[in-house]
Design a protein around this motif. Structure first.
Motif, short mmCIF file in Angstrom:
data_model
loop_
_atom_site.label_atom_id
_atom_site.label_comp_id
_atom_site.label_asym_id
_atom_site.label_seq_id
_atom_site.Cartn_x
_atom_site.Cartn_y
_atom_site.Cartn_z
N ALA A 100 68.93 -18.47 31.01
CA ALA A 100 68.56 -19.16 29.86
C ALA A 100 66.89 -19.46 30.27
N PRO A 118 69.68 -10.90 26.85
CA PRO A 118 70.55 -12.08 26.38
C PRO A 118 72.08 -12.21 26.71
N GLY A 141 78.26 -27.12 33.59
CA GLY A 141 76.97 -26.53 32.77
C GLY A 141 75.78 -27.47 32.49
N GLY A 142 76.16 -28.59 31.96
CA GLY A 142 75.13 -29.57 31.34
C GLY A 142 74.32 -30.16 32.87
N LEU A 164 66.58 -15.04 28.42
CA LEU A 164 67.20 -15.37 27.10
C LEU A 164 66.54 -14.23 26.16
N VAL A 221 72.97 -14.59 29.75
CA VAL A 221 73.23 -15.73 29.02
C VAL A 221 74.48 -15.80 28.35
N PHE A 222 74.91 -14.90 27.59
CA PHE A 222 76.15 -15.02 26.77
C PHE A 222 77.33 -14.71 27.60
N LEU A 244 72.00 -27.35 34.13
CA LEU A 244 70.67 -27.46 33.47
C LEU A 244 69.70 -28.37 33.94
N ILE A 291 82.89 -19.60 28.99
CA ILE A 291 83.40 -21.10 29.15
C ILE A 291 83.87 -21.46 27.69
N ILE A 294 78.37 -17.81 28.73
CA ILE A 294 78.83 -18.90 27.63
C ILE A 294 80.14 -18.38 27.07
N ILE A 307 74.10 -19.92 33.43
CA ILE A 307 73.40 -20.28 32.04
C ILE A 307 71.94 -20.81 32.20
#
Lengths: 312, 316
Positions: free
Chosen positions: A269, A277, A244-245, A273, A280-281, A248, A287, A284, A265
């Motif tokens: 995002a 939302p 995920g990082g 967002l 995005v959620f 981004l 994960i 999340i 995400i």
């Protein structure tokens, strides 16, 4: 309690990076699974099952556009988790995304265990100069923050896709994240192998004339495996987050062709967002539950095998 | 003294390896680096890129060229079809933002984790302790960027209490600056708090069973004083260990959280370089981040040896 395997000695320049998940929170000292444990297994079973069966599940393709329903929220008939503003079905995306994330995470951790584990085993068994060199190698890799290391490896290995020279992005991510997870996994294996190599049964095997390779694989390795396995679960959790990082940071898998939990995400995002939302959620939450389950089971396994005994 | 010399020798080796690694990244690029970096630049610009980075020279010469510029603060250039801009200017503007975020989140972490750790050790085994334990186990499972997005949505968008995007310079408006940093710092802190708190708790529990605590208690010293004055300090060594373990995660987390909250820090520079395929710039920024990380670890080691003489004497 600090996860003992992960606390680097104060003298080490580099420090293990796995802590995100494993920074030493352990929820239970009991060895039974309990309700939470079964819930964790249930969630992981559901996740892995749907990831494997994704192509034959009645969820449709993650890249198909349902233009009529574009932007409809969760609960839309036939699209239980809703659709994004382009008309992608979020359930299909999430299932295929989890599949993608799991493939990358399991691939990277397997690579990390294979490379780091063998190096750690060799270092812990032979000690001396070999140990020194391998430990130095681990230290150097750990001297760069893990995510930055993974990011730079994936960015540079990819190069310029329009030149068409590079490897597929999944392979690149597996290599990058595998390289990053090798040193911490290797250190744990090394520490574990160091103690087990001192045991009498190892000396006995050696005295009987067994070759180093045989002693390592038949006597030391089986005892080191439980510690490796519980850490591998934690490592998978960390790599799922890292994916995920990386998404981004802009070095993840391409969202339009292959959604992953991370790039969902990253993409949503940026634009959705505020108004959508749930886009995005959903990844999340996915994960979060996965990491939670993996951490929990990792702890239970560690408590079960009492990894402390097997580490320095 | 011998300890310092050994550490210094190791530091030099690690720094050389780390810089060489960052430099070597450019060699990993598939295809021609110049075409990748500046695909549509005219030939004379491409030629200039090669000459400037000595790309036609042997690798050790390239490395030396890069390293000697790097230590003088020349981080290379962004190459655009119109010309080139120095990377150092960009980094000069953005590193304070990253540093601020790291410092704020560390402060926030300690501010929350220490009282929680001390208190939960004091009431160990109680319902509060178990609840806190479970909460922290959950907290550690939320990735920092995910928590950032959750906070940005609920606190920023829905409640509108704090800005969910953008950065305000502290000298422009300090209150707004702090407001713009609360959510990013908090998203980084929550996971760290869990780690710090758990470690402090288990260490405090051990310390509280020591004879000198019983002694202090028997002298009639108040609980508050025992906890804060007698028990906390001997338990704080592990805090430092955990700080060391967390620095790397913190740097990685900061870079990603900056992107989530649109803060113009090093993370933004990194993604900018990735998106624009500015690999010379990327290489230098990666080296810079890695070097800062190495030095932060050295600092923690030195602090450690100050606090614990056994380490200084090489007996731990």
């Amino acid at each position: 309690m600090v996860a003992p395997e992960l606390s680097a000695g104060p003298l080490n320049l580099g420090t293990p990076q796995l802590q995100g998940a494993a920074a030493g929170v352990e929820v239970s000292h009991q060895k039974r699974l309990g309700i939470a444990g079964w819930l964790a297994i249930g969630w992981l079973g559901l996740l892995v099952g749907s990831a494997i069966l994704a192509p034959i599940l009645p969820v449709g393709s993650p890249t198909h556009l349902y233009l009529d329903f574009a932007g409809d929220g969760p609960g839309t008939a036939g699209h239980i988790l809703g659709l994004d503003t382009n008309g992608h079905d979020v359930l299909a995306e999430t299932i295929y995304g989890a599949r993608e994330s799991l493939i990358i995470a399991i691939g990277a951790v397997s690579a990390g265990i294979l490379v780091g584990g063998s190096l750690g085993l060799i270092a812990g068994y032979f000690k001396g100069k070999i140990d020194l060199v391998i430990s130095m190698l681990f230290d150097i890799l750990l001297a760069v923050p893990a995510l930055i290391l993974a990011m730079s490896l994936s960015a540079f290995l990819r190069g310029d896709p329009s030149q068409g020279a590079g490897l597929p992005v999944e392979i690149i991510l597996v290599i990058a994240l595998g390289i990053v997870s090798a040193p911490p996994l290797g250190r744990i294996t090394r520490a574990s192998a160091l103690t087990w190599s001192e045991r009498d049964f190892v000396t006995a095997a050696r005295a009987q004339g067994a070759k180093s390779y045989r002693v390592m694989t038949r006597e030391v390795l089986p005892n080191v495996l439980p510690a490796m396995f519980s850490i591998a679960l934690l490592a998978i959790a960390v790599v799922i987050v890292a994916e995920g990082g990386l998404a981004l940071l802009g070095v993840g898998v391409d969202f339009t062709t292959k959604p992953s939990l991370g790039n969902m995400i990253a993409v949503y995002a940026q634009s959705d967002l505020r108004d959508h939302p749930y886009l995005v959620f959903t990844p999340i939450i996915c994960i979060f539950l996965t990491v939670l389950s993996l951490n929990f089971l990792g702890d239970v396994i560690r408590a079960h095998f009492d990894a402390r005994e097997t580490t320095l | 003294m011998a300890f310092l010399v050994r550490r210094l020798a190791r530091l030099v080796i690690v720094l050389l390896c780390v810089t060489f690694f960052s430099f070597f990244l450019l060699q990993l690029l598939p295809g021609d680096p110049v075409t990748t970096i500046a695909p549509i630049a005219p030939p004379e610009v491409k030629r200039a890129i090669i000459v400037e980075n000595k790309l036609d020279k042997p690798i050790y010469e390239q490395y030396w060229n890069w390293l000697s510029k790097f230590v003088r603060g020349d981080l290379g250039n962004y190459y655009r079809s119109s010309g080139k801009d120095p990377v150092s200017a960009d980094v000069g503007n953005s590193w304070p933002v990253t540093a601020q975020l790291i410092v704020y989140s560390m402060m926030l972490t300690l501010l929350i984790a220490i009282p929680l750790g001390v208190f939960s050790a004091y009431v160990a085994g109680s319902r509060f302790d178990r609840l806190l334990n479970a909460t922290m186990f959950g907290a550690i499972a939320i990735p920092d960027f995910a928590l950032g997005l959750v906070l940005a949505y609920f606190v920023g968008v829905r409640l509108g209490w704090l800005p969910n995007n953008g950065y305000v310079h502290p000298t422009d408006n300090f209150v707004l600056h702090i407001k713009s940093m609360i959510l990013p710092a908090l998203s980084l802190s929550v996971g760290q708090i869990a780690g710090y708190m758990r470690v402090l708790r288990s260490d405090m529990i051990a310390t509280l069973q020591e004879d000198f605590i019983t002694m202090a208690r028997s002298k009639g010293i108040s609980t508050k004083r025992i906890l804060w004055r007698h028990a906390l300090q001997p338990s704080s060594l592990t805090l430092l260990t955990i700080a060391g373990l967390n620095v790397g995660a913190l740097i990685g987390g900061t870079v990603v959280v900056e992107i989530v909250f649109g803060l113009p820090g090093l993370g933004t520079v990194l993604t900018g370089a990735i998106r624009g395929r500015q690999y010379v710039a990327l290489q230098s920024v990666v080296a810079l981040v890695a070097i800062v990380y190495v030095f932060m670890n050295v600092l923690i080691d030195l602090l450690y040896s100050r606090l614990d003489p056994r380490v200084r004497l090489g007996r731990a």
